[in-house]
Write a protein that holds these residues in place. Structure first.
Motif, PDB file in Angstrom:
ATOM      1  N   ILE A   1       1.977  -6.899   2.282  1.00 49.48           N
ATOM      2  CA  ILE A   1       1.279  -8.241   2.694  1.00 49.48           C
ATOM      3  C   ILE A   1       1.635  -9.260   1.774  1.00 49.48           C
TER       4      ILE A   1
ATOM      5  N   LEU B   1      -8.617 -12.173   1.876  1.00 52.54           N
ATOM      6  CA  LEU B   1      -8.098 -12.642   0.670  1.00 52.54           C
ATOM      7  C   LEU B   1      -8.336 -14.121   0.594  1.00 52.54           C
TER       8      LEU B   1
ATOM      9  N   TYR C   1      -3.691  -6.269   8.708  1.00 49.23           N
ATOM     10  CA  TYR C   1      -3.357  -4.727   9.163  1.00 49.23           C
ATOM     11  C   TYR C   1      -4.632  -3.973   9.102  1.00 49.23           C
TER      12      TYR C   1
ATOM     13  N   PHE D   1     -10.144  -5.228   0.812  1.00 53.39           N
ATOM     14  CA  PHE D   1      -8.849  -5.099   1.174  1.00 53.39           C
ATOM     15  C   PHE D   1      -8.413  -3.745   1.433  1.00 53.39           C
TER      16      PHE D   1
ATOM     17  N   THR E   1       1.467 -13.098   0.716  1.00 53.22           N
ATOM     18  CA  THR E   1       0.866 -14.488   1.138  1.00 53.22           C
ATOM     19  C   THR E   1       1.427 -15.477   1.448  1.00 53.22           C
TER      20      THR E   1
ATOM     21  N   ASN F   1       0.772  -1.321   0.129  1.00 51.90           N
ATOM     22  CA  ASN F   1      -0.005  -0.041   0.043  1.00 51.90           C
ATOM     23  C   ASN F   1       0.861   1.158   0.038  1.00 51.90           C
TER      24      ASN F   1
ATOM     25  N   LYS G   1      -7.340 -13.588   6.686  1.00 53.50           N
ATOM     26  CA  LYS G   1      -7.769 -12.231   7.053  1.00 53.50           C
ATOM     27  C   LYS G   1      -6.455 -11.154   6.817  1.00 53.50           C
ATOM     28  N   ASN G   2      -7.009  -9.946   6.305  1.00 49.79           N
ATOM     29  CA  ASN G   2      -6.159  -9.022   6.367  1.00 49.79           C
ATOM     30  C   ASN G   2      -5.343  -8.686   7.820  1.00 49.79           C
TER      31      ASN G   2
ATOM     32  N   THR H   1      -9.682 -10.426  -3.876  1.00 51.91           N
ATOM     33  CA  THR H   1      -9.614  -9.872  -2.394  1.00 51.91           C
ATOM     34  C   THR H   1     -10.864  -9.208  -2.138  1.00 51.91           C
TER      35      THR H   1
END
Length: 561
Positions: A117, A152, A147, A175, A119, A111, A144-145, A172
């Motif tokens: 992230i 996902l 942050y 997200f 995977t 981001n 789960k995300n 996603t």
């Protein structure tokens, strides 16, 4: 004094407030950092804490195990095939194309704040299992995300019944806003499955298709190589008899690929590729692949209509055409007899020799006529000794050939016609999966060499074993050469002693072939052995029953008159 005390007290109070605020801020930031670090460490090190749970997808020919760690395919078993077991000297082990982290893939979402992230560090949980009466067909794995909100999904679907393809989608939902480009990294260690590791490695390499599905390219099978590619339709990690093929739903615009060889161990090569998938801003990520984990079966791969069948190394140019549309068709027709595959190869040899019989007969007939007109040729050699008479000699020779009705070049044409057939078999037998692991007499695998004695040393160009079929072939070739060259002489040798003896080169050929194909597929040696036995029989039949030399000589004399 009171004012001074007040001033001092105020100053001390301010310092205390600032000190408390500083301490509070420090602990608050530190606590947040600790929470982030704890979350990050939880992501990075959870593999040590979490149990590796595996979830199975299965049909009649495939069994996949999907790991909750990273959501990746942990294991691929081909149920209808076996791997070579060196302890038993036979194909008896379960055949895994993927096992024990030999196949890894991950996506990286970044981001604008720098949070990433990866995977491979996520813990996935099964969200949906589509259970049928016999096998699980669909598996959705969700992570789960770490942050914030959102998740996902990895969605796996396995083909029906006897299909070797797997659907794989990445989606996603809610997200955090990440950058437009998502990186995908994939690597696979190609496992050794056959008897001869070096031979198997020579057939193991990465193939790829760009723009035109029927036109494929590949990386070197012998050395480490890396390339930047564009507009890729699919990538295949090809072994001698099996392949892992990755077909994205959309063309990959740019990709980096690398192939690395292992000199020892259970792995032959490591093939890696990396690409970036772009999406629109503030849009969820949604991308799909098709995976093929299965055999290099020509007609099975052709059904996918993506040019997958072209990764089978049937040879180049005309040789590939001969193998695809001549030898493969004959082989499959004979395969319907359900006979032992060694017998099928013998029958295949007989069929091919019968098809080529007219050419063989013309070759022998030409040889017989050339032997009968030898006195005339020797006479012309004596009449035109001088170099100045070379043109006259050539013209006289052509007139002689015309009178007796032969064309010496026809022998060359028939030989040239058989050379592609001879060499195309070098590519056919080591790649035809139907012969893999099939035994015949003392041979345990017709796609590998047969060995009657293992040597305690290595002979250059020969190997460390003795192949009986190669010995038999070389002996048969020697006897055929001897029989076909009886009473033959090189006419020019009598006049020009500087020209090498062509017969010496012919007799050297069995020795060369003994060294050359000792480590080749035993099916190839069997074919050539039977082929030379048939040639010897043809030679005997033609000489004794089909060609009447006295009649031919009379015809020659009549034509000369």
């Amino acid at each position: 004094m009171k004012d001074k005390n007040l001033d001092y007290n105020s100053i001390i109070g301010l310092f205390l407030i600032l000190f408390i605020l500083t301490i509070f801020t420090y602990f608050n930031i530190n606590n947040n950092n600790k929470e982030s670090k704890k979350e990050y460490k939880k992501i990075i090190f959870f593999k040590k804490k979490e149990k590796n749970n595996l979830f199975i997808l299965e049909n009649n020919v495939l069994r996949l195990k999907i790991s909750n760690i990273g959501g990746i395919i942990n294991e691929v078993l081909l149920k209808k095939y076996k791997a070579y077991d060196p302890l038993l000297s036979y194909h008896t082990k379960n055949l895994y194309l993927i096992k024990n982290s030999s196949f890894l893939y991950k996506m990286s979402f970044l981001n604008n704040k720098g949070l990433n992230i990866n995977t491979e560090n996520l813990l996935f949980k099964p969200l949906l299992f589509n259970n049928t009466k016999k096998y699980n067909k669909i598996l959705i794995m969700r992570a789960k995300n770490p942050y914030g909100k959102g998740f996902l999904d990895y969605i796996y679907t396995i083909g029906k019944n006897n299909q070797y393809d797997i659907g794989f989608s990445i989606k996603t939902t809610n997200f955090f806003p990440f950058k437009e480009s998502v990186s995908i990294n994939l690597e696979q260690k190609i496992l050794s499955l056959e008897k001869d590791r070096d031979w198997e490695n020579s057939y193991t390499q990465a193939y790829y298709s760009n723009n035109n599905n029927n036109s494929i390219k590949y990386l070197s099978e012998k050395k480490t190589e890396e390339k930047n590619l564009s507009n890729i339709n699919w990538i295949a990690h090809k072994q001698q008899f099996f392949a892992s093929i990755f077909k994205p739903e959309k063309i990959l615009k740019h990709i980096f690929i690398r192939s690395y060889n292992f000199s020892s161990g259970n792995s032959l090569k490591k093939i890696q590729f990396k690409t970036f998938i772009k999406k629109k801003e503030n849009e969820e990520f949604n991308f799909s692949f098709r995976f093929y984990f299965g055999p290099l079966d020509f007609y099975l791969l052709k059904d996918y209509k993506n040019g997958f069948e072209n990764i089978i190394p049937f040879g180049w140019g005309f040789l590939k055409w001969i193998n695809k549309y001549f030898f493969l068709i004959i082989f499959q027709l004979l395969e319907k007899t359900n006979l032992n595959y060694g017998i099928i190869i013998i029958l295949m040899t007989i069929v091919v020799k019968l098809i080529l019989a007219p050419i063989t007969y013309k070759q022998y007939k030409l040889s017989a006529i050339m032997k009968l007109i030898r006195p005339e040729i020797e006479k012309l050699n004596k009449d035109y000794k001088n170099n100045e008479d070379a043109f006259k000699k050539q013209k006289a020779m052509m007139n002689l050939y015309k009178k007796v009705g032969v064309n010496p070049m026809s022998g060359c044409v028939s030989t040239l016609f058989q050379i592609p057939i001879f060499y195309s078999l070098f590519k056919f037998f080591p790649t035809i999966i139907n012969l893999r692991g099939k035994s015949f007499l003392w041979v345990d695998d017709l796609t590998s060499y047969d060995s009657i004695l293992e040597l305690p040393f290595f002979i250059p160009f020969y190997g460390n074993h003795i192949s009986l079929l190669t010995l038999l072939y070389s002996l048969a070739l020697f006897f055929y050469t001897k029989l076909s060259n009886n009473d033959k002489k090189d006419f020019s040798q009598n006049e020009h002693n500087t020209i090498p003896d062509i017969n010496f080169l012919l007799y050297l050929m069995p020795i060369i072939m003994l060294f050359f194909i000792n480590s080749y597929a035993s099916a190839l040696s069997l074919y050539y052995f039977i082929s030379n036995i048939i040639n010897i029989c043809f030679l005997f039949l033609i000489k004794k029953f089909m060609l009447n030399e006295e009649k031919i000589l009379m015809n020659i004399q009549e034509k000369k008159i």
